[in-house]
Design a protein around this motif. Structure first.
Motif, mmCIF file in Angstrom:
data_model
loop_
_atom_site.group_PDB
_atom_site.id
_atom_site.type_symbol
_atom_site.label_atom_id
_atom_site.label_comp_id
_atom_site.label_asym_id
_atom_site.label_seq_id
_atom_site.Cartn_x
_atom_site.Cartn_y
_atom_site.Cartn_z
ATOM 1 N N UNK A 23 0.856 -1.191 0.000
ATOM 2 C CA UNK A 23 0.000 0.000 0.000
ATOM 3 C C UNK A 23 0.889 1.238 0.000
ATOM 4 N N UNK A 24 0.696 2.110 -0.974
ATOM 5 C CA UNK A 24 1.462 3.351 -1.093
ATOM 6 C C UNK A 24 0.562 4.537 -0.786
ATOM 7 N N UNK A 25 1.129 5.736 -0.839
ATOM 8 C CA UNK A 25 0.345 6.942 -0.558
ATOM 9 C C UNK A 25 -0.805 7.118 -1.551
ATOM 10 N N UNK A 26 -0.587 6.768 -2.821
ATOM 11 C CA UNK A 26 -1.645 6.922 -3.817
ATOM 12 C C UNK A 26 -2.730 5.859 -3.675
ATOM 13 N N UNK A 27 -2.505 4.847 -2.851
ATOM 14 C CA UNK A 27 -3.456 3.746 -2.728
ATOM 15 C C UNK A 27 -4.688 4.092 -1.904
ATOM 16 N N UNK A 28 -4.581 5.039 -1.018
ATOM 17 C CA UNK A 28 -5.684 5.344 -0.114
ATOM 18 C C UNK A 28 -6.796 6.113 -0.816
ATOM 19 N N UNK A 29 -8.037 5.748 -0.532
ATOM 20 C CA UNK A 29 -9.200 6.465 -1.051
ATOM 21 C C UNK A 29 -10.107 6.815 0.121
ATOM 22 N N UNK A 30 -11.094 7.639 -0.135
ATOM 23 C CA UNK A 30 -12.044 8.040 0.910
ATOM 24 C C UNK A 30 -13.319 7.207 0.882
ATOM 25 N N UNK A 31 -13.350 6.172 0.079
ATOM 26 C CA UNK A 31 -14.575 5.385 -0.057
ATOM 27 C C UNK A 31 -14.495 4.087 0.743
ATOM 28 N N UNK A 32 -15.677 3.533 0.989
ATOM 29 C CA UNK A 32 -15.816 2.288 1.734
ATOM 30 C C UNK A 32 -16.594 1.289 0.906
ATOM 31 N N UNK A 33 -16.329 0.007 1.130
ATOM 32 C CA UNK A 33 -17.045 -1.076 0.460
ATOM 33 C C UNK A 33 -17.830 -1.828 1.525
ATOM 34 N N UNK A 34 -19.144 -1.942 1.327
ATOM 35 C CA UNK A 34 -20.013 -2.622 2.285
ATOM 36 C C UNK A 34 -20.352 -4.009 1.752
#
Length: 69
Positions: A23-34
């Motif tokens: 996981x890198x810095x560009x990998x993070x998002x603000x969304x969630x998966x339910x």
């Protein structure tokens, strides 16, 4: 032939990092998966923009990427 197999094995062991370490810095998002009402997963993305979540494999020994749409 044996030298080639040994070299390939060493490269494979050194080159493959676990999913949680890739996981890198560009990998993070603000969304969630339910998945259902009780399970919420952080959504990550690859450098190419493919979205995925981290889940345990069937033996529950390591995390793997599960790609989502």
């Amino acid at each position: 032939m044996r030298k080639i197999l040994t070299l390939l094995t060493i490269l494979l062991l050194i080159g493959c990092k676990p999913a949680e370490l890739r996981i890198s810095n560009y990998s993070y998002t603000d969304s969630w998966y339910y998945a259902d009402k009780d399970h919420r997963y952080q959504v990550y993305q690859t450098a190419m923009g493919n979205k995925y979540i981290l889940v345990l494999n069937n033996k529950q020994t390591k995390f793997i990427r599960k790609y989502i749409k």
